[in-house]
Design an enzyme around this catalytic site. Structure first.
Site, PDB file in Angstrom:
ATOM      1  N   HIS A 124       0.885  -1.166   0.000  1.00  0.00           N
ATOM      2  CA  HIS A 124       0.000   0.000   0.000  1.00  0.00           C
ATOM      3  C   HIS A 124       0.928   1.223   0.000  1.00  0.00           C
ATOM      4  CE1 HIS A 124      -2.720   3.024   1.717  1.00  0.00           C
ATOM      5  NE2 HIS A 124      -3.722   2.222   1.431  1.00  0.00           N
ATOM      6  N   ASP A 201       3.184  -4.092   8.348  1.00  0.00           N
ATOM      7  CA  ASP A 201       1.923  -3.389   8.128  1.00  0.00           C
ATOM      8  C   ASP A 201       0.795  -4.405   8.356  1.00  0.00           C
ATOM      9  OD1 ASP A 201      -0.358  -2.235   7.151  1.00  0.00           O
ATOM     10  OD2 ASP A 201       0.513  -1.583   5.251  1.00  0.00           O
ATOM     11  N   GLN A 204      -4.378  -5.152   7.207  1.00  0.00           N
ATOM     12  CA  GLN A 204      -5.349  -6.089   6.630  1.00  0.00           C
ATOM     13  C   GLN A 204      -5.316  -7.455   7.293  1.00  0.00           C
ATOM     14  OE1 GLN A 204      -7.687  -5.131   4.763  1.00  0.00           O
ATOM     15  NE2 GLN A 204      -6.955  -3.200   3.923  1.00  0.00           N
ATOM     16  N   LYS A 227     -10.387  -0.080  10.458  1.00  0.00           N
ATOM     17  CA  LYS A 227     -10.487  -1.329   9.704  1.00  0.00           C
ATOM     18  C   LYS A 227     -10.795  -2.515  10.614  1.00  0.00           C
ATOM     19  CE  LYS A 227      -7.216   0.236   6.213  1.00  0.00           C
ATOM     20  NZ  LYS A 227      -7.819   0.398   4.883  1.00  0.00           N
ATOM     21  N   CYS A 367      -4.602   2.253  -3.728  1.00  0.00           N
ATOM     22  CA  CYS A 367      -3.336   2.774  -3.188  1.00  0.00           C
ATOM     23  C   CYS A 367      -2.192   1.789  -3.375  1.00  0.00           C
ATOM     24  CB  CYS A 367      -3.459   3.159  -1.705  1.00  0.00           C
ATOM     25  SG  CYS A 367      -4.658   4.436  -1.398  1.00  0.00           S
TER      26      CYS A 367
HETATM   27  N1  PMP Z   1      -1.664  -0.434   4.680  1.00  0.00           N
HETATM   28  C1  PMP Z   1      -2.624  -1.210   4.162  1.00  0.00           C
HETATM   29  C2  PMP Z   1      -2.286  -2.617   3.762  1.00  0.00           C
HETATM   30  C3  PMP Z   1      -3.913  -0.708   4.004  1.00  0.00           C
HETATM   31  O1  PMP Z   1      -4.869  -1.481   3.487  1.00  0.00           O
HETATM   32  C4  PMP Z   1      -4.183   0.627   4.402  1.00  0.00           C
HETATM   33  C5  PMP Z   1      -5.562   1.229   4.241  1.00  0.00           C
HETATM   34  N2  PMP Z   1      -6.128   1.062   2.955  1.00  0.00           N
HETATM   35  C6  PMP Z   1      -3.154   1.383   4.946  1.00  0.00           C
HETATM   36  C7  PMP Z   1      -1.899   0.826   5.070  1.00  0.00           C
HETATM   37  C8  PMP Z   1      -3.361   2.797   5.396  1.00  0.00           C
HETATM   38  O2  PMP Z   1      -4.237   2.839   6.452  1.00  0.00           O
HETATM   39  P1  PMP Z   1      -4.891   4.241   6.922  1.00  0.00           P
HETATM   40  O3  PMP Z   1      -5.423   4.860   5.671  1.00  0.00           O
HETATM   41  O4  PMP Z   1      -5.964   3.833   7.857  1.00  0.00           O
HETATM   42  O5  PMP Z   1      -3.807   5.026   7.560  1.00  0.00           O
END
Ligand code: PMP
Length: 412
Positions: A124, A201, A204, A227, A367
């Site tokens: 991401h 990270d 997910q 999430k 993203c």
């Molecule tokens: N890492 C991953 C794997 C994600 O799916 C996301 C959210 N789409 C993020 C980082 C970023 O999270 P946040 O937008 O809540 O800061």
């Protein structure tokens, strides 16, 4: 064991009663943000109605009450990931946590020219751009572990890549596009033999897997509250004691200091060292309610339920002509999250068509532009389930997807 009681779980989510143009909402966008059970909505409101005050200051009744609830919330959320409270730093989300780590390593002068930072091709942007920036500012080199055609990481290349120059290895526990659970132990072993710091990270994985972060062997990890059934604008950075101790503050201001003169400041130990400013107190309390609610479910049964959803979704998509799955593998564990391309139809059109059937999915690059480029795409459709998703909802989704190409007059 009893089957997972998905009806009882659904009853906790007021929003799941929504209708979209007369059809029941099928929410398959939990990977973008989860829906919130009543326990979370109530906790935030209760706090604001009965205990609201700024924490860690003020000698009054409410300030003491709020501080206790805030620190209890920290202990609860830390416990949810197998950690001690002082190892858990509140952030505004995973993005903020990753920027904190990269920024702090930069301030500490821990990277210089010739050093290397290793990420994966499946990041991401939140776990990519902070490292790009750190590399650009320090002269370090950013390298990446590629993914195979089936979405799994190329561990042979990882083994070659991670070595004496590697200072940081950052990777997703579960990719937000591929849904594949990455081999944490193998990557940690490679990083440790190189003496590199590991950053996980866990955005997910936290909504699907039981996490014990200290046991994974990683040094630092991040996740987002919104999430995992919690509120927006709160998340956490977890770190090993000695790793957090060695990090200087990144953002600075009030509430994170011991003494301040006009010339300089001395800082509190972690976690407060990394928590300047007025804190997200009602959000922390509500996030604690979220993990308490989630943690109280039969997680083995919930996992089996989600595994069945995952199989149904993937096998169903596989059987529809003109669908290409991203991360279609049986060689690795997966979560119930599937991105796909519909040959000849733009992802946004697919999303709109599914919406007309009440099915909410995510479309775009999620993203993760480099990963889409790797698969020759600029966008995909992503369906992501949660513990409240039913097999009937997956079938509604599959039925809608199977009508997409005919609707757009493609491949008939
Ligand atoms: N890492 C991953 C794997 C994600 O799916 C996301 C959210 N789409 C993020 C980082 C970023 O999270 P946040 O937008 O809540 O800061």
């Amino acid at each position: 064991t009893l089957p997972f009681d998905v009806a009882a779980v659904r009853a906790e989510f007021p929003i799941l009663g929504t209708e979209v143009d007369g059809r029941p909402l099928v929410y398959l966008d939990s990977a973008a943000t989860s829906q919130k059970p009543r326990a979370v909505l109530d906790a935030e409101r209760d706090f604001l109605e009965t205990a609201n005050a700024a924490v860690h200051r003020g000698a009054h009744f409410l300030a003491a009450e709020a501080t206790e609830l805030f620190e209890d919330a920290r202990a609860t959320v830390a416990g949810f990931v197998g950690a001690a409270p002082e190892q858990l730093v509140w952030t505004s989300g995973a993005t903020a946590g990753l920027n904190l780590v990269a920024g702090s390593l930069g301030y500490a002068g821990r990277l210089r020219e010739g050093d290397e930072i290793v990420v994966t091709e499946a990041e991401h942007h939140a776990n990519l751009i902070p490292w790009q920036q750190l590399a650009a500012r320090t002269g370090a080199r950013l390298r990446h572990i590629p993914v195979h055609d089936d979405g799994t990481l190329d561990l042979a290349i990882a083994t070659d890549l991670i070595g004496a120059r590697t200072k940081v290895v950052a990777f997703p526990h579960v990719s937000n596009v591929l849904g594949i659970v990455n081999p944490v132990a193998e990557l940690v072993a490679l990083a440790q033999s190189a003496g590199a710091l590991t950053v996980l990270d866990a955005c997910q994985s936290a909504p699907h897997l039981v996490l014990d972060l200290p046991k994974t062997g990683v040094d630092l990890a991040v996740f987002s509250g919104h999430k995992i059934f919690g509120p927006y604008a709160i998340g956490a950075l977890w770190g090993r004691d000695e790793v957090l101790d060695a990090l200087p503050p990144f953002t600075t201001g009030g509430s994170m200091i011991t003494t301040v003169t006009l010339d300089k400041a001395e800082f509190l130990p972690p976690p407060q060292r990394f928590e300047p400013g007025t804190q997200p107190v009602s959000q922390a309390v509500a996030l604690a309610a979220a993990v308490r609610w989630f943690g109280a479910l039969d997680r083995d049964a919930a996992h089996a339920h989600e595994a069945a959803l995952e199989r149904r979704m993937r096998e169903g998509l596989r059987s529809i002509a003109g669908i290409r799955l991203l991360g279609d593998t049986d060689a690795a564990a997966r979560v119930a999250l599937q991105a796909f391309d519909v040959e000849g139809v733009h992802a946004h059109d697919v999303g709109q068509f599914l919406d007309s059937r009440g099915v909410a999915v995510r479309v775009g690059h999620h993203c993760a532009q480099p990963l889409h480029r790797r698969f020759g795409l600029t966008a995909s459709v992503r369906a992501s389930a949660a513990i409240h998703t039913t097999e009937d909802e997956i079938d509604t989704f599959l039925d809608a997807v199977s009508g997409v190409r005919a609707f757009f007059g493609v491949g008939a």
